[in-house]
Write a protein that holds these residues in place. Structure first.
Motif, PDB file in Angstrom:
ATOM      1  N   GLU A  53       0.846  -1.187   0.000  1.00 16.31           N
ATOM      2  CA  GLU A  53       0.000   0.000   0.000  1.00 16.31           C
ATOM      3  C   GLU A  53       0.880   1.234   0.000  1.00 16.31           C
ATOM      4  O   GLU A  53       1.941   1.251   0.605  1.00 16.31           O
ATOM      5  CB  GLU A  53      -0.913   0.008   1.230  1.00 16.31           C
ATOM      6  CG  GLU A  53      -1.859   1.200   1.245  1.00 16.31           C
ATOM      7  CD  GLU A  53      -2.831   1.144   2.398  1.00 16.31           C
ATOM      8  OE1 GLU A  53      -3.725   0.261   2.385  1.00 16.31           O
ATOM      9  OE2 GLU A  53      -2.688   1.962   3.327  1.00 16.31           O
ATOM     10  N   GLY A  55       0.272   5.689   0.006  1.00 21.26           N
ATOM     11  CA  GLY A  55      -0.761   6.706   0.082  1.00 21.26           C
ATOM     12  C   GLY A  55      -0.252   8.041   0.554  1.00 21.26           C
ATOM     13  O   GLY A  55       0.931   8.222   0.851  1.00 21.26           O
ATOM     14  N   VAL A  60      -5.256   6.428  -0.933  1.00 20.30           N
ATOM     15  CA  VAL A  60      -4.312   5.318  -0.942  1.00 20.30           C
ATOM     16  C   VAL A  60      -4.599   4.398  -2.114  1.00 20.30           C
ATOM     17  O   VAL A  60      -5.705   4.373  -2.653  1.00 20.30           O
ATOM     18  CB  VAL A  60      -4.353   4.495   0.367  1.00 20.30           C
ATOM     19  CG1 VAL A  60      -4.040   5.355   1.563  1.00 20.30           C
ATOM     20  CG2 VAL A  60      -5.677   3.805   0.539  1.00 20.30           C
TER      21      VAL A  60
END
Length: 116
Positions: A53, A55, A60
């Motif tokens: 991930e 972001g 994100v």
């Protein structure tokens, strides 16, 4: 905050009955948030779980994979921003197509608004 989320995710996976409880972390990367709020993390475990991930305050984007109890690899990509959480993947159910008669009726209603 993100370390807590990561640890909670790993804990949830470890508690599931169909997951290898002896799985080892194969890789872990954590770029903590910079002054502008940009961050990224990724990890992979020996039982086939992967998550990534990245972001910033605007939203994100990420992806995760795991092996289902049936032995299938499940892969989900997602974004989360002002439009909410938006996952995509072959294992996510999709609604059936709208019947043509309903599409025509909706087009007619849009083209002929009521005078009420």
């Amino acid at each position: 905050m993100f370390k807590i989320l990561l640890l909670a995710t790993l804990f949830a996976y470890a508690c599931a009955d169909n997951i290898d409880k002896d799985a080892q972390v194969l890789s872990f990367k954590n770029d903590v948030a910079d002054p502008e709020g940009n961050y990224a993390y990724a990890f992979e475990t020996s039982n086939g779980i992967q998550q990534q991930e990245a972001g910033n305050p605007a939203g994100v984007a990420g992806q995760y994979e795991y092996v289902s109890p049936e032995g299938e690899r499940v892969s989900i990509s997602y974004t989360a921003d002002e439009n909410g959480f938006q996952p995509t993947g072959s294992h996510i159910p999709t609604p059936p197509p709208i019947p043509e008669a309903i599409v025509r009726a909706l087009e007619y209603i849009a083209a002929h608004p009521s005078a009420v």
